[in-house]
Structures are given as C-alpha cells and as structure tokens.
Design a protein around this motif. Structure first.
Motif, PDB file in Angstrom:
ATOM      1  N   ALA A  59     -22.317   5.535 -13.727  1.00 34.22           N
ATOM      2  CA  ALA A  59     -22.546   6.978 -13.909  1.00 34.22           C
ATOM      3  C   ALA A  59     -24.037   7.256 -14.022  1.00 34.22           C
ATOM      4  O   ALA A  59     -24.566   8.175 -13.396  1.00 34.22           O
ATOM      5  N   LEU A  60     -24.745   6.437 -14.818  1.00 33.83           N
ATOM      6  CA  LEU A  60     -26.171   6.655 -15.016  1.00 33.83           C
ATOM      7  C   LEU A  60     -26.929   6.504 -13.707  1.00 33.83           C
ATOM      8  O   LEU A  60     -27.829   7.277 -13.393  1.00 33.83           O
ATOM      9  N   SER A 107     -27.971  15.429 -18.032  1.00 34.77           N
ATOM     10  CA  SER A 107     -28.536  14.465 -17.094  1.00 34.77           C
ATOM     11  C   SER A 107     -28.388  13.075 -17.701  1.00 34.77           C
ATOM     12  O   SER A 107     -28.176  12.944 -18.905  1.00 34.77           O
ATOM     13  N   PRO A 108     -28.482  12.037 -16.870  1.00 33.97           N
ATOM     14  CA  PRO A 108     -28.378  10.681 -17.419  1.00 33.97           C
ATOM     15  C   PRO A 108     -29.331  10.456 -18.590  1.00 33.97           C
ATOM     16  O   PRO A 108     -28.942   9.869 -19.602  1.00 33.97           O
ATOM     17  N   ARG A 135     -30.359  11.409 -25.761  1.00 27.39           N
ATOM     18  CA  ARG A 135     -30.024  12.388 -26.798  1.00 27.39           C
ATOM     19  C   ARG A 135     -28.522  12.634 -26.812  1.00 27.39           C
ATOM     20  O   ARG A 135     -28.045  13.732 -26.527  1.00 27.39           O
ATOM     21  N   PRO A 136     -27.762  11.608 -27.090  1.00 31.20           N
ATOM     22  CA  PRO A 136     -26.313  11.775 -27.105  1.00 31.20           C
ATOM     23  C   PRO A 136     -25.914  12.824 -28.125  1.00 31.20           C
ATOM     24  O   PRO A 136     -26.494  12.890 -29.201  1.00 31.20           O
ATOM     25  N   ALA A 137     -24.918  13.633 -27.764  1.00 29.67           N
ATOM     26  CA  ALA A 137     -24.517  14.729 -28.647  1.00 29.67           C
ATOM     27  C   ALA A 137     -23.686  14.240 -29.810  1.00 29.67           C
ATOM     28  O   ALA A 137     -23.652  14.877 -30.857  1.00 29.67           O
ATOM     29  N   THR A 138     -22.986  13.150 -29.606  1.00 28.38           N
ATOM     30  CA  THR A 138     -22.133  12.653 -30.689  1.00 28.38           C
ATOM     31  C   THR A 138     -22.268  11.135 -30.760  1.00 28.38           C
ATOM     32  O   THR A 138     -22.696  10.496 -29.785  1.00 28.38           O
ATOM     33  N   PRO A 139     -21.924  10.569 -31.891  1.00 26.37           N
ATOM     34  CA  PRO A 139     -21.924   9.096 -31.976  1.00 26.37           C
ATOM     35  C   PRO A 139     -21.044   8.472 -30.898  1.00 26.37           C
ATOM     36  O   PRO A 139     -21.354   7.408 -30.377  1.00 26.37           O
ATOM     37  N   PHE A 140     -19.944   9.159 -30.530  1.00 21.43           N
ATOM     38  CA  PHE A 140     -19.079   8.618 -29.486  1.00 21.43           C
ATOM     39  C   PHE A 140     -19.840   8.452 -28.185  1.00 21.43           C
ATOM     40  O   PHE A 140     -19.794   7.400 -27.541  1.00 21.43           O
ATOM     41  N   PHE A 147     -20.702   5.088 -26.210  1.00 21.83           N
ATOM     42  CA  PHE A 147     -20.097   4.842 -24.916  1.00 21.83           C
ATOM     43  C   PHE A 147     -21.144   4.658 -23.818  1.00 21.83           C
ATOM     44  O   PHE A 147     -20.958   3.882 -22.897  1.00 21.83           O
ATOM     45  N   VAL A 148     -22.247   5.382 -23.940  1.00 21.69           N
ATOM     46  CA  VAL A 148     -23.283   5.281 -22.917  1.00 21.69           C
ATOM     47  C   VAL A 148     -24.369   4.332 -23.418  1.00 21.69           C
ATOM     48  O   VAL A 148     -25.181   4.691 -24.260  1.00 21.69           O
ATOM     49  N   GLY A 149     -24.386   3.134 -22.947  1.00 23.09           N
ATOM     50  CA  GLY A 149     -25.378   2.160 -23.379  1.00 23.09           C
ATOM     51  C   GLY A 149     -24.976   1.514 -24.696  1.00 23.09           C
ATOM     52  O   GLY A 149     -24.043   1.947 -25.360  1.00 23.09           O
ATOM     53  N   ARG A 150     -25.699   0.424 -25.071  1.00 19.30           N
ATOM     54  CA  ARG A 150     -25.410  -0.244 -26.333  1.00 19.30           C
ATOM     55  C   ARG A 150     -26.226   0.418 -27.430  1.00 19.30           C
ATOM     56  O   ARG A 150     -27.323   0.921 -27.193  1.00 19.30           O
TER      57      ARG A 150
END
Lengths: 346, 356, 285
Positions: free
Chosen positions: B202-203, B222-223, B229-234, B238-241
């Motif tokens: 996806a990225l 955007s990737p 700046r992920p909006a949530t801890p989830f 999920f995106v990256g470690r």
C-alpha cells in the motif's frame, strides 16, 4: 463346457438359499403369496400330519418361468424335489429332462384324474384347474358384465385392465375373442385381433400391476381379466365388492402341473407327496380353500365351492379345450400380432 | 491506449450480513479522478466487501456509490463499466488469452476488427504480445496476472478495482508487478482502488491509503501521513513496526515510564495515562545514565537492518539500525544502555484510544 | 542408494488380484455366460438345448420389430435423460453454489429417492398420475377438464417415472462434474459487461459441459437398462429393449434370445461409452 461350469457355479450360489434336502425332508417349489399360504394350510400341513417322518419345505417363486430358471441352474444338483407350475412351462421342463416321469404304481391317484389333467408320456399331471374370468367393481358396473363382449361398452372406456400376451391370460383372451368373432382360433385369429384392436383405446392397461383385482379395489379400473381362484378370494376379502364373471363365451383353463424333479434327492418322499396332492382328500381341501377346480374327478367337493369353480357340470361344458403344447408353437406369432396390432394400435 | 478515469464517492456505505457487526459501516470516501487508493487492513476489516460493493457484486445495506456523479448503487454489475482484477485472476479456462481479453469488448458489441486491435494493444501494454492463442493454464502466475489486468483495462473502464492482485505471486515477482501496475496506472490515468493487507504494498503503490478497521475507515491519508502521523494506535501498529509504551503523566505534566520522564512533545494533566509509540528506527541507544536505563535482551540481524531488543523497568522496546550504520556493532546482549528518542518522533495516544 | 519408489511389479500385481477377481466374477463371467447362452438353440415354447446357432442374432437383425424396439428404447432414454438434465441442472447448480451449513442436508435430500425402491416410487407415481390420481383430481376440481387425461399406462407415465428415477443420479454426477466452475469466473464475466443470461451461456454452461456429458451418459445407460419403471408405468404399451429382455427371460422363457438382446444392448452401451468419451474430451478443451 462353459455353460456347465456357469450352471454349477450358480447352483452352488443358489444352494445356500435352499435348505438341503435331507433324508425325510423334501422341498416343494410353487407360487409365492396367497397360494403359498393356502397350499401350506390345505395340503402341506395335513401331509406332514399324515407322514410325520417327512418334513416339507416350501420354496416360493414369483412365476413359472422363474421356477424353471431356478431348476435349470440346479440341474447338476437339484435342491427342489417337487415343483408346481404352469403346464406351458412344465412342458418345457419335460422336454429338457428337468422333470422325471411318474411311476403309476406309486401314484395310484393318476387313475382318478380328469382326462384333461393327464400329461402325455407319464410326466407330472395337472394338480389344479383355474380359468380365465372377468372381474368387475359391483358398485360401479351396472348391470354386471356377462362376458368378453361387454368390454366394448363405451361406458367402460379407459377403465379396463386386460392382461395381454405373452401373459397366458392374453392367450385365453385371444381364444375367447376368436369365439366371439365366430372363427376357429386354430386356423385364424384375424377376427379376434380386429376386435381386440378396436378395444385397444378403451384399455387402461395391458399389464395391470400388481394385478387387476387390486386395481379395481383401488379405484383405478372397473373391470379386468383375471384367474378365477384369486378372483374368488378377492371377492370374499372385499365382501363381494369385486364381482367374478364366468364369461358367457366360455373360458380357458390355466393348468398347474405337479412335477417330480429329475435327480431329486428324496424320490420316495417326493412321490408320496405327489400322490397325496393328487388324492381326493387334498384336492377337496384345496378347492374348498382357494377355489381351484379339482383335477381328481373323484374328489367330493361341497356344492358351495364347486359352483365357484369351473368344475360344475354347467361350466365344464363351456370350457374351450386348449392344447398348451400346440400353443407354444403359435405363441410367438400371436404375441407379435398383439404387439403390432392390438397394443400399438396399428 | 486510453482509459476513462472517474471520480468515485462512497457515501455512508454499509453492509450488514445480519449476523454480528456490520462488515462495512458508515464508510465515506472520495477518490479523485486518476487517483490510486489502497484499501488497507487486516483480514475481515471489510476492505474486500467494500471493493465488491463498488463493483456491484455485493449489494450495500445502506449508503450510496457515485461515479462521476452517477448513482451506481442500484445499477447491475454488467452496466457499471468497472474493470476488476480478482485475487485468483478468474481467467476463463475454456478461452484463449486473446478471447479472455476480448470478452468484455464482445459484450459491448464492439466490431470484430476493433476488438482485434484493442486486444493487441492491451496485450502489448502488459507485455504479452505473442501469447494470444495460449490457454490460461499454460501461463505462469505473473503472466496470468497480466492477462487479468489487460482484460480489465481493455474495456476502458471508468474505474479499476484490484483485489489483492499480488498475493498469489512470489516475493520477487510481486515487487516487479507492483512497479508495472503503478506504471500502467499512471500512464492511463485511471482511477484505481486497490485492496491489500500488505502495508508495504500500500505504501509503495498508493497515492492515498484508506486504513480500515472492523468495517470502519480508521484513517485516510497519503502514505507519509498514515505512516508518520497515524490517527490511532491501530493504524500506527498496522502500518509499519512500532514500539508501544504505557506511560502516565507526573505532577509536572510530563509523561513518565516507571517514574522516569520520557521525551514527548506535549504535557498532560497529572495522572493521565497514555500510550507512547515510537518507530524502531527513532529509538536511540547511548551510554547508560543519559535517559531510560535498559539492558540489551536480544540482537537480530535481518540483512538490511538489525533489530536490538532492550528492556528496562516496566518497558521493553525494539530499536532498529541500518546495517550500514556501524553504531550497533559494539553492543552485546546483557549490556546496559540508555534508551531515548527525539521528542518530535514520539506519538502519544490517550489510553484506550482504540476503544478496545 | 536405493530407489525410493517401490520397484516390485509382483507386489502391484498381487495387490490388484482382489479387484481382478471381483471384476471377473461380477462382470466378465456373467457376460461370457450370456454370450454363450445367446448362441444356444431353442425349440418352440422356450425349450433350451445346448449347442451352437446364430438364429437369435439372425432374428434380431432381420425382424424389424427389434429395430423398432431399439429406436423406442433410444427415444425413451434420450427423452428421460433430457428431462432429468433440464430438471437436475438447476438443482445441481443451486446446490453447488450453496454456501450454507444446510448444504449437506439438501444434497442428501436431493439423492434420498435412491433410498426408496423403484417399485415403491413407481406405485407412488400411479397414485399421482392415475385417472383418479392427484393431478387429474385437481384438474377436474378446477373445472379444467371433464375426462381424466391419461398420464400413466403409456409413454408419458414412463417418461415421468424414468425422469424421476434418473434425477438423483443426474444431480449427483452434475455436482461431481461442476468442479471447474468457479463463482469468481461468473463474477469476472459480470464485471466485464455480461448480463446474467450471457454469463450463463458463455461461462457457466460451457464450463459445466463435461458434467453434463458425464451425467447424461450415466443416466442414458441407466434409462436404456431400466425395466421396472417401464413395466409398472407403461401399462403394457411401452415396449423397450429392457422390457423385452425381461419378457423373453422370465415370461416366454427364450433365454438365448434374451441373452442375444442383452449382448446387443451391451454393444450399444460400448458405442455410447466411446462416443461419450470422445465428447467428454472435446468439451473439456
């Protein structure tokens, strides 16, 4: 060779289903169903009472041809001692050497038999006489039919069960239709076939299954061809709803013969059983139980029973003699005419 | 070769199967003409259901689907003019490659000569010229994938849908196809929705990523946005470690772990509990005494990077270093280190931010 | 270095002995017996003699009646097979696609007529189709007819009965043969612009053809050899090869002729099997 081997193999397989005839034990092969019940009651049990040392097993079979088939496969080692089956089939067995000739000294009742009961060359004679009848629904068919001629009544259209050839009822029907047409069936059956062909569309079934009596009582048919003995039993069981008519044109005998299987393991007991079955006592009892006419002319049957069989003097006079040995020579050609002209309606 | 590009709007989309939670719920999404959007999420998050609703293979329970302002919601599948590539390619086994590609044109009543030209063009686009008369089973996985792509594109769809198209390929081929898909999409300028559970895919591919969680849109961006700046801890997980540390604000408002203050950008009311999340490559390891005290518990060499696991009082984190950077080489398991990170790279979420 | 594949042809032969024995005993031996029987001479009335004659085969190939019987058998079997296909195909397709925990139950339901004997089912049809049966009673009750329609004791009754008796076999073989059909293929066709009807004609139907050929072959052979249903529902009017074998064997006692017809039927089966095999390969392309 191969046939012999196959026969032997099949016999081996078949032998597991039939108790092996031991000393003092015989196996009688005859029809299944109600015949088995009545014959056991009227003949076999009294025989065993009279000869306590002999045990009689009853091996039932669907029809005469199946019985002959069973006997053919057991040729090298017969498991059946006595067979009761239709004369047209027992004739085949006689010619194939499946059945043995009887010793008149050991079967004295032979002398008392009706002339029509005697089979040439000393083979097993007739043990029962039955005859072709019309059966009808007494609640629906009024007035009662009197003979074959009444089947052309348009009111019966679609309600008729007429067993066609190769069933032997079909042979009887051909003979009676010939008489109706005023011809001699021995020379021509053209008139019979023409009449039967006209009847064709009115016939609901040329092969009533399981039989005409049941289909009438089940409201599928109102009139059918049948055999007297069973018809009389259904008459009684249905409390008179099923009516039985001795056709005014006359009738034809269906003859069952009693035969001694060649190579039977217990010839003595088998012969004793045949003598007993042909004797006055057994003949009287079986006629009064199941309404097969006696073949023993000396048997004293109650008037009530005799009037319901072909044995009454009046009926006997109307019987059309039929040489079943001759029938086998014309059966195929008659059969073809039924199929092509009567059934297919061409 | 040209392909139409449409502007796709999903408004309040919902799919309820009648048992359990809805598979997709209250989904609003707008995709611009020519944009490449990835629907990303774990299995069961509703991304495939969403794609199938767009295609018309699943009927939405509520909401609308608009393509260039046209309401598609009640339109049958075969009138939507949407190209779709299935996860197992769904090539027709009883047809040749050319017949597979021609199928959509035939259904549109395109003239035979034009079909021939457009099929040739489409096969050239996916570099399969010469394979026309082959049967699908005589092709490799990558070739099948390209036939499926050609078949979806040849009809000049208003929208291209890709359902995990790379998941059946081996790793090397997958990266190759990734580039190829991106290149073709850019060249045709076709609006594309791509479903994947692979965040790297996806990225690498998408203009924007819609991260889905349990039927809802967790974040759209955007990737870089989604990753940084992920909006949530989830989304962060999920995106990256990422490392997650449980912290609580002390009297001075600074977040502390095991009593020790940790670098974050903001202050919190005293006693507030929070989750501090830091990407492994932002973790600094230094001499003990400078920041949080910890001990190295494991060093895993994975080629491009090396992962150093450290644990301290009430926390454990993984740091990551490029293997070109030699600073990790002095480290050994059991060694004491100081753990830190730039305050700007710490993501702070209120406790239970995922609502779990 | 030992070869890891068992290289004992003797062992393989030994292991296949039971199968060879079963086939010999269960099929080859009876067929050989039948072949031998078919060349035995007979005398009027069905008297069987041991010997050699070609009379039965001469009769078979010169009497136009047997050509008519063969034609009637082929016609009846083809009609019943086609009817079973038309009824069974949608059922099989529905069951194949069903993704429900009731699927197994419904499949069982579709084949459970096999648990009831053909005789019983035929009598059931008599009750339904007879002049005083359900259908005629309903039509009469509705005032649509005033005389019963003859639905049994003729070709219609046999066709209905045969179709019903073939249906479980048709459904099962179709289900077994639909393996190549993938829901995704139909979805792909739909997204490419194919209407449901065109999807069926271009994708579903061609991909299910091997199953159709398989099911039709099995049902055709079963139909040609069926004699209980034609006898019970045909009213003596429906004369077929199978009923003729029955009559020759068990009524008129002409075993050699019955055996000769059976051999002819066997030859017919071989032709059908070869043709079906060819067709199968062609549609599987």
């Amino acid at each position: 060779m191969l046939v012999r081997a196959a026969f032997a193999l099949l016999a081996l397989l078949a032998s597991t289903s039939i108790a092996r005839a031991q000393s003092g034990e015989i196996t009688v092969m005859a029809y299944a169903g109600i015949f088995q019940d009545k014959y056991t009651e009227a003949v076999i049990k009294p025989f065993m009472a009279k000869f306590p040392a002999v045990k009689v097993n009853y091996f039932s079979s669907g029809n005469s041809a199946q019985m002959l088939g069973t006997l053919r496969t057991q040729r090298s080692s017969p498991q059946v001692d006595v067979a009761i089956l239709d004369v047209s089939v027992s004739n085949v067995g006689n010619k194939e050497g499946i059945f043995a000739k009887l010793d008149p000294a050991k079967v004295p009742s032979l002398k008392e038999l009706h002339p029509m009961a005697i089979v040439p060359d000393g083979f097993g004679p007739a043990v029962t006489f039955d005859h072709w009848v019309l059966v009808y629904d007494t609640e629906k068919v009024k007035p009662a039919p009197t003979g074959l001629a009444d089947l052309w009544d348009p009111r019966l259209k679609g309600q008729i069960g007429l067993s066609a050839m190769p069933n032997i009822q079909g042979i009887a029907a051909t003979v009676l239709a010939s008489k109706l047409a005023g011809e001699d069936f021995k020379t021509s059956i053209d008139g019979a076939i023409k009449r039967l062909k006209d009847l064709g569309p009115s016939v609901q079934t040329f092969d009533p299954q399981p039989d005409g009596y049941t289909l009438i009582l089940g409201n599928t048919l109102t009139v059918a061809s049948g055999w007297n003995a069973r018809a009389q039993l259904y008459h009684d069981d249905s409390k008179g709803r099923l009516g039985v008519v001795f056709p005014k044109e006359g009738s034809v005998f269906q003859i069952n013969t009693i035969n001694h299987v060649a190579g039977s393991k217990n010839a003595e007991a088998a012969t004793a059983f045949i003598e007993y079955a042909l004797g006055r006592e057994a003949q009287k009892r079986f006629t009064e139980t199941m309404f097969y006419a006696p073949t023993n002319a000396k048997a004293e049957i109650s008037p009530a029973a005799i009037n319901r069989t072909a044995a009454s003097a009046e009926n006997m006079a109307k019987m059309i003699p039929l040489d079943w040995d001759w029938v086998t020579t014309i059966r195929d050609s008659w059969n073809n005419r039924w199929r092509r002209e009567v059934i297919a309606g061409r | 070769m040209t392909a139409g590009g449409g502007n796709l709007v999903l408004a309040g989309l919902r799919k309820d199967y009648g048992v359990g939670d809805p598979a997709v719920d209250r989904l609003d999404l707008e995709i611009a003409k020519g944009e490449f959007v990835a629907l990303l999420g774990p299995s069961g998050c509703g991304k495939t259901t969403t794609l199938r609703m767009i295609a018309g293979l699943v009927e939405p329970s509520a909401g609308r689907i608009l393509l260039d302002g046209d309401d598609l919601t009640a339109k049958p599948v075969h009138r939507r003019n949407i190209g779709m590539v299935f996860q197992n390619y769904a090539l027709f086994p009883h047809m040749t490659v050319a017949d597979n590609v021609a199928f959509g044109l035939e259904m549109r009543g395109v003239a035979a000569t034009e079909i021939r030209d457009r099929v040739a063009e489409a096969l050239a686009l996916v570099r399969l010229t010469g394979f026309e008369s082959r049967r699908p089973k005589a092709l490799s996985g990558g070739q099948q994938q390209r036939v499926a792509l050609a078949r979806a594109l040849v009809i000049r769809p208003d929208l291209l849908l890709l359902d995990e198209p790379l998941s059946n390929l081996d790793a090397k081929l997958r990266e190759e196809m990734r580039g190829e898909i991106r290149e073709i999409q850019k060249r045709l300028g076709i609006t594309t929705v791509f479903v994947t559970h692979d965040q790297a895919e996806a990225l690498a591919l998408a203009d924007r990523i819609a991260v889905m969680e349990r039927g809802r849109l967790a974040q759209l961006g955007s990737p870089e946005e989604v990753y940084e700046r992920p909006a949530t801890p989830f989304v962060a997980r999920f995106v990256g470690r990422i490392n997650a540390l449980a912290a609580a604000a002390g009297g001075d408002g600074r977040l502390r772990i095991g009593g020790q203050p940790v670098p974050t950008g903001d202050l919190r009311p005293a006693g507030t509990k929070a989750t501090v999340m830091i990407r492994p490559q932002h973790i600094t390891l230094s001499q003990p005494g400078i920041s949080l005290l910890a001990r190295v518990t494991g060093i895993t060499y994975v080629g491009d990077v090396v992962q150093i696991a450290v644990a301290g009082d009430g926390f454990s984190v993984v740091a990551e270093r490029g293997t070109a950077d030699s600073s990790w080489r002095g480290l050994a398991v059991g060694q004491d280190v100081g753990v830190g990170w730039p305050a700007s790279s710490a993501l702070v979420f209120p406790e239970n931010a995922d609502g779990r | 270095m030992a070869d890891d594949r068992p290289s004992q042809p003797g062992l393989a032969a030994t292991l296949s002995l039971p199968a060879i024995a079963a086939v010999s005993l269960g099929f080859l031996l009876p067929v050989l017996w039948l072949a031998r029987m078919s060349v035995n001479p007979t005398e009027p009335g069905g008297v069987l003699r041991e010997g050699w004659t070609a009379n039965q085969y001469v009769e078979l190939f010169t009497d136009s009646f047997y050509a008519e019987l063969t034609l009637a058998s082929l016609q009846m079997s083809a009609t019943a097979t086609l009817c079973a296909l038309l009824v069974g195909y949608p059922i099989a397709l529905f069951l194949y696609r069903l993704e429900s925990r009731w699927k197994t139950l419904l499949v069982l339901l579709a084949i459970c007529p096999l648990l009831v004997s053909g005789v019983v089912r035929a009598y059931g049809w008599i009750v339904i189709l007879g002049d005083a049966g359900w259908i005629n009673s309903m039509l009469r009750g509705a005032g649509l007819i005033d005389r019963p329609i003859r639905l049994v004791n003729n070709h219609i009754g046999v066709t209905i009965g045969l179709t019903e008796s073939l249906l479980p076999y048709m459904t099962l073989s179709l289900l077994a043969g639909l393996g190549r059909l993938d829901r995704g293929l139909e979805e792909a066709a739909r997204t490419l612009g194919a209407s449901p009807l065109r999807t069926f004609l271009r994708i579903t139907l061609p991909l299910s053809l091997p199953a159709v050929v398989l099911g039709s072959t099995i049902c055709f052979m079963l139909a040609v050899s069926a004699f209980v249903t034609p006898r019970l529902l045909g009213g003596g009017r429906v004369l077929l090869l199978a009923t003729e074998i029955y009559e020759q064997a068990l009524v008129t006692l002409n075993w050699p002729l019955a055996a000769a017809i059976a051999m002819a039927l066997l030859a017919l089966f071989s032709v059908v099997l070869v043709a079906s095999g060819r067709l199968q390969r062609r549609v599987a392309e």
